[in-house]
Structure formats: structure tokens, C-alpha cells
Design a protein around this motif. Structure first.
Motif, PDB file in Angstrom:
ATOM      1  N   PRO A 107       0.725  -1.165   0.177  1.00  0.00           N
ATOM      2  CA  PRO A 107      -0.010   0.074  -0.207  1.00  0.00           C
ATOM      3  C   PRO A 107       1.067   1.151  -0.011  1.00  0.00           C
ATOM      4  CG  PRO A 107      -0.087  -0.989   2.049  1.00  0.00           C
ATOM      5  CD  PRO A 107       0.783  -1.931   1.301  1.00  0.00           C
ATOM      6  N   PRO A 108       0.335   2.337  -0.692  1.00  0.00           N
ATOM      7  CA  PRO A 108       1.172   3.558  -0.444  1.00  0.00           C
ATOM      8  C   PRO A 108       1.241   4.119   1.003  1.00  0.00           C
ATOM      9  CG  PRO A 108      -0.976   4.079  -1.446  1.00  0.00           C
ATOM     10  CD  PRO A 108      -0.855   2.424  -1.034  1.00  0.00           C
ATOM     11  N   SER A 109       2.164   4.495   1.561  1.00  0.00           N
ATOM     12  CA  SER A 109       2.237   4.740   3.070  1.00  0.00           C
ATOM     13  C   SER A 109       3.480   5.668   3.426  1.00  0.00           C
ATOM     14  CB  SER A 109       2.356   3.544   3.777  1.00  0.00           C
ATOM     15  OG  SER A 109       3.619   2.870   3.671  1.00  0.00           O
ATOM     16  N   GLY A 110       4.028   6.195   2.620  1.00  0.00           N
ATOM     17  CA  GLY A 110       5.464   6.856   2.821  1.00  0.00           C
ATOM     18  C   GLY A 110       6.576   6.236   3.628  1.00  0.00           C
ATOM     19  N   GLY A 111       6.434   4.804   3.308  1.00  0.00           N
ATOM     20  CA  GLY A 111       7.556   3.913   3.811  1.00  0.00           C
ATOM     21  C   GLY A 111       7.387   3.016   4.899  1.00  0.00           C
ATOM     22  N   SER A 112       6.365   3.199   5.519  1.00  0.00           N
ATOM     23  CA  SER A 112       6.061   2.557   6.792  1.00  0.00           C
ATOM     24  C   SER A 112       5.540   1.064   6.797  1.00  0.00           C
ATOM     25  CB  SER A 112       5.297   3.155   7.858  1.00  0.00           C
ATOM     26  OG  SER A 112       3.985   3.141   7.160  1.00  0.00           O
ATOM     27  N   TYR A 113       5.014   0.707   5.572  1.00  0.00           N
ATOM     28  CA  TYR A 113       4.472  -0.486   5.188  1.00  0.00           C
ATOM     29  C   TYR A 113       5.442  -1.210   4.645  1.00  0.00           C
ATOM     30  CZ  TYR A 113      -0.059   0.312   6.622  1.00  0.00           C
ATOM     31  OH  TYR A 113      -1.226   0.694   7.479  1.00  0.00           O
ATOM     32  N   GLU A 114       5.445  -2.722   4.898  1.00  0.00           N
ATOM     33  CA  GLU A 114       6.460  -3.838   4.014  1.00  0.00           C
ATOM     34  C   GLU A 114       5.947  -3.851   2.430  1.00  0.00           C
ATOM     35  OE1 GLU A 114       4.795  -4.096   6.991  1.00  0.00           O
ATOM     36  OE2 GLU A 114       3.807  -6.219   6.613  1.00  0.00           O
ATOM     37  N   GLN A 115       6.564  -4.619   1.860  1.00  0.00           N
ATOM     38  CA  GLN A 115       6.303  -4.897   0.586  1.00  0.00           C
ATOM     39  C   GLN A 115       6.130  -6.635   0.721  1.00  0.00           C
ATOM     40  OE1 GLN A 115       9.338  -4.253  -2.562  1.00  0.00           O
ATOM     41  NE2 GLN A 115       9.353  -2.011  -1.884  1.00  0.00           N
ATOM     42  N   TYR A 116       5.001  -6.975   0.102  1.00  0.00           N
ATOM     43  CA  TYR A 116       4.597  -8.607   0.131  1.00  0.00           C
ATOM     44  C   TYR A 116       4.981  -9.032  -1.294  1.00  0.00           C
ATOM     45  CZ  TYR A 116       1.384  -6.802   3.915  1.00  0.00           C
ATOM     46  OH  TYR A 116       0.854  -6.230   5.059  1.00  0.00           O
ATOM     47  N   PHE A 117       5.651 -10.193  -1.059  1.00  0.00           N
ATOM     48  CA  PHE A 117       6.481 -10.662  -2.238  1.00  0.00           C
ATOM     49  C   PHE A 117       5.613 -12.138  -2.397  1.00  0.00           C
ATOM     50  CE2 PHE A 117      10.416  -8.469  -3.130  1.00  0.00           C
ATOM     51  CZ  PHE A 117      10.362  -7.716  -1.771  1.00  0.00           C
ATOM     52  N   GLY A 118       5.697 -12.219  -4.027  1.00  0.00           N
ATOM     53  CA  GLY A 118       5.186 -13.535  -4.647  1.00  0.00           C
ATOM     54  C   GLY A 118       6.463 -14.493  -4.472  1.00  0.00           C
ATOM     55  N   PRO A 119       5.936 -15.721  -4.683  1.00  0.00           N
ATOM     56  CA  PRO A 119       6.961 -16.750  -4.662  1.00  0.00           C
ATOM     57  C   PRO A 119       8.087 -16.898  -5.793  1.00  0.00           C
ATOM     58  CG  PRO A 119       5.000 -17.501  -5.717  1.00  0.00           C
ATOM     59  CD  PRO A 119       4.678 -16.281  -5.249  1.00  0.00           C
ATOM     60  N   GLY A 120       7.834 -15.873  -6.778  1.00  0.00           N
ATOM     61  CA  GLY A 120       9.083 -15.925  -7.872  1.00  0.00           C
ATOM     62  C   GLY A 120       8.922 -16.625  -8.931  1.00  0.00           C
ATOM     63  N   THR A 121       9.337 -16.268 -10.187  1.00  0.00           N
ATOM     64  CA  THR A 121       9.339 -17.171 -11.407  1.00  0.00           C
ATOM     65  C   THR A 121      10.929 -17.150 -11.785  1.00  0.00           C
ATOM     66  OG1 THR A 121       7.276 -16.555 -12.308  1.00  0.00           O
ATOM     67  CG2 THR A 121       8.842 -17.430 -13.724  1.00  0.00           C
ATOM     68  N   ARG A 122      11.407 -18.471 -11.644  1.00  0.00           N
ATOM     69  CA  ARG A 122      12.654 -18.384 -12.155  1.00  0.00           C
ATOM     70  C   ARG A 122      12.689 -18.788 -13.489  1.00  0.00           C
ATOM     71  NH1 ARG A 122      17.175 -19.127  -9.898  1.00  0.00           N
ATOM     72  NH2 ARG A 122      16.268 -19.512  -7.663  1.00  0.00           N
ATOM     73  N   LEU A 123      13.507 -17.857 -14.280  1.00  0.00           N
ATOM     74  CA  LEU A 123      13.554 -17.964 -15.560  1.00  0.00           C
ATOM     75  C   LEU A 123      15.109 -18.854 -15.987  1.00  0.00           C
ATOM     76  CD1 LEU A 123      12.563 -17.109 -18.506  1.00  0.00           C
ATOM     77  CD2 LEU A 123      13.817 -14.844 -18.172  1.00  0.00           C
ATOM     78  N   THR A 124      14.923 -19.395 -17.139  1.00  0.00           N
ATOM     79  CA  THR A 124      16.102 -20.125 -17.637  1.00  0.00           C
ATOM     80  C   THR A 124      16.073 -19.748 -19.109  1.00  0.00           C
ATOM     81  OG1 THR A 124      16.026 -21.935 -16.103  1.00  0.00           O
ATOM     82  CG2 THR A 124      17.405 -22.258 -18.109  1.00  0.00           C
ATOM     83  N   VAL A 125      17.259 -19.436 -19.750  1.00  0.00           N
ATOM     84  CA  VAL A 125      17.426 -18.993 -21.159  1.00  0.00           C
ATOM     85  C   VAL A 125      18.261 -20.118 -21.501  1.00  0.00           C
ATOM     86  CG1 VAL A 125      17.913 -17.181 -22.690  1.00  0.00           C
ATOM     87  CG2 VAL A 125      17.163 -16.498 -20.438  1.00  0.00           C
ATOM     88  N   THR A 126      18.050 -20.544 -22.703  1.00  0.00           N
ATOM     89  CA  THR A 126      18.650 -21.874 -23.425  1.00  0.00           C
ATOM     90  C   THR A 126      19.391 -21.367 -24.581  1.00  0.00           C
ATOM     91  OG1 THR A 126      16.830 -22.794 -24.323  1.00  0.00           O
ATOM     92  CG2 THR A 126      17.322 -23.618 -22.020  1.00  0.00           C
TER      93      THR A 126
END
Lengths: 114, 114
Positions: free
Chosen positions: A95-114
Motif C-alpha cells: 500500500p502507499p504509505s510513506g515507507g512504513s508498510y512492508e512489501q509483500y512478495f510472491g514466490p517468484g518465477t525462475r527464468l532459464t534462457v537456453t
């Protein structure tokens, strides 16, 4: 449960073949971020959206683009992936807050380039 | 501009021993500080945060951190390590803007041995 979802979790693409990674959130947060994280390194911010306002980091390569069609979804497009773009890509929200709120992360996507 | 320094890219402790992960910050404004944990092939999870209330902050999984302005430090501690604490830990400082942008440290890999 409110959460940040990333699909797919693992993506393999060929050198130079465009690829799109997706992120969705049920938190109804205004701010969404895309990070690139290479092995044993800190996450590196690529860009973020404050509502529909797009904010690009100065050192983000032009090869990386993003779209946010609505509050819930955000996409990362890599136009011509190179071997150096192989990494974990993390989506986060806040949420926008001037910095007091944390960020909530997703699990990520691991990208491989062949 | 904000920055974070994490001393020790790798820390090894015995199970049951004290965990101490060091973080020093630099900020031109009173800082908001965060500790995140990342397990292999996962996103980042918030452990705790300091947003100018109590200087001793308690987080999840038995972790706590103390904000020391005179030392510009925000070290993470846990009295007794558990095998499940093995992970990568990131300290971060907020830019205190509406977009809640974070600057991460380079991370500390915690290994817990029997």
C-alpha cells in the motif's frame, strides 16, 4: 488468504524469444514492483507502478517492459532474452504509505534462457 | 540516499546457539528498516520492521532486532537457532516515499549445524 501469485513458477525460454511473466494480487494494493534476483544477490528493482503510474529504474535495460492493465495484474515482458537475463523474477506489492508498510512478495518465477 | 551494509555474507551457527546477523544503514532521513528471510526458490517473507516506535522490535519465528541510532545499526538476533532457520536474510531500508521503495543489503546466508 490474500496473496501475491506468480505464474509460472519456472519458465524456460530460448535466447532471443520474447517471454512474459505474470503477477496477480488479491491484496488490492496500489503499488506493484518487479525485481530481478540473480544467484546469491539481493533483489534488484526493475520498475514499479503506483496505481497506473509507471516508474522505471534508471539502469533497467530497455529489453524489459511492463504492463499493468488493472489493480490486480502486472506483467513483465522481456523482449529479447539474453543468457544474462536468467534469474529469479520477484513481484511484490505494497500500500502507499510513506515507507512504513512492508512489501509483500510472491514466490517468484525462475527464468532459464537456453 | 539510503544504503544498507550487511557484514558477513555467510554465518554458521550450531543448533541452539545465538544467531546474530549484522546490518548497518545510512539514511538522510529517520529510517524505516526491515528484515526479510528468503528460503530456496521462494519469495521474501517479512521477519520484522522498525518504523520509529519501540527500538526493540519482535518478529516472527523468535527473531528480534534492536534499532540503535548512535551506531546506525539494526542487527537481527535469535536466542536459539533451529535447523529451520537456515535461509538467506536481507536487511532493507525504505526511501520513505509514497512508493515504499526498498534498498536491500547484499544478504547473509545463515547455516545451522547440528
Amino acid at each position: 488468504d490474500a496473496m501475491v501469485i506468480q505464474n509460472p513458477r519456472y519458465q524456460v525460454t530460448q535466447f532471443g524469444k520474447p517471454v512474459t511473466l505474470s503477477c496477480s494480487q488479491t491484496l488490492n494494493h496500489n503499488v506493484m514492483y518487479w525485481y530481478q534476483q540473480k544467484s546469491s544477490q539481493a533483489p534488484k528493482l526493475l520498475f514499479h507502478y503506483y496505481d497506473k503510474d509507471f516508474n522505471n529504474e534508471a539502469d533497467t535495460p530497455d529489453n524489459f517492459q511492463s504492463r499493468r492493465p488493472n489493480t490486480s495484474f502486472c506483467f513483465l515482458d522481456i523482449r529479447s532474452p539474453g543468457l544474462g537475463d536468467a534469474a529469479m523474477y520477484l513481484c511484490a506489492t505494497s500500500p502507499p504509505s510513506g515507507g512504513s508498510y512492508e512489501q509483500y512478495f510472491g514466490p517468484g518465477t525462475r527464468l532459464t534462457v537456453t | 540516499a539510503q544504503s544498507v551494509t550487511q557484514l558477513g555474507s555467510h554465518v554458521s551457527v550450531s543448533e541452539g546457539a545465538l544467531v546474530l546477523l549484522r546490518c548497518n544503514y545510512s539514511s538522510s532521513v529517520p529510517p524505516y528498516l526491515f528484515w526479510y528471510v528468503q528460503y530456496p526458490n521462494q519469495g521474501l517473507q517479512l521477519l520484522l520492521k522498525y518504523t520509529s516506535a519501540a527500538t526493540l522490535v519482535k518478529g516472527i519465528n523468535g527473531f528480534e532486532a534492536e534499532f540503535k541510532k548512535s551506531e546506525t545499526s539494526f542487527h537481527l538476533t535469535k536466542p536459539s537457532a533451529h535447523m529451520s532457520d537456515a535461509a538467506e536474510y536481507f536487511c532493507a531500508v525504505s526511501d520513505r516515499g509514497g512508493g515504499n521503495k526498498l534498498t536491500f543489503g547484499t544478504g547473509t546466508q545463515l547455516k545451522v549445524e547440528l
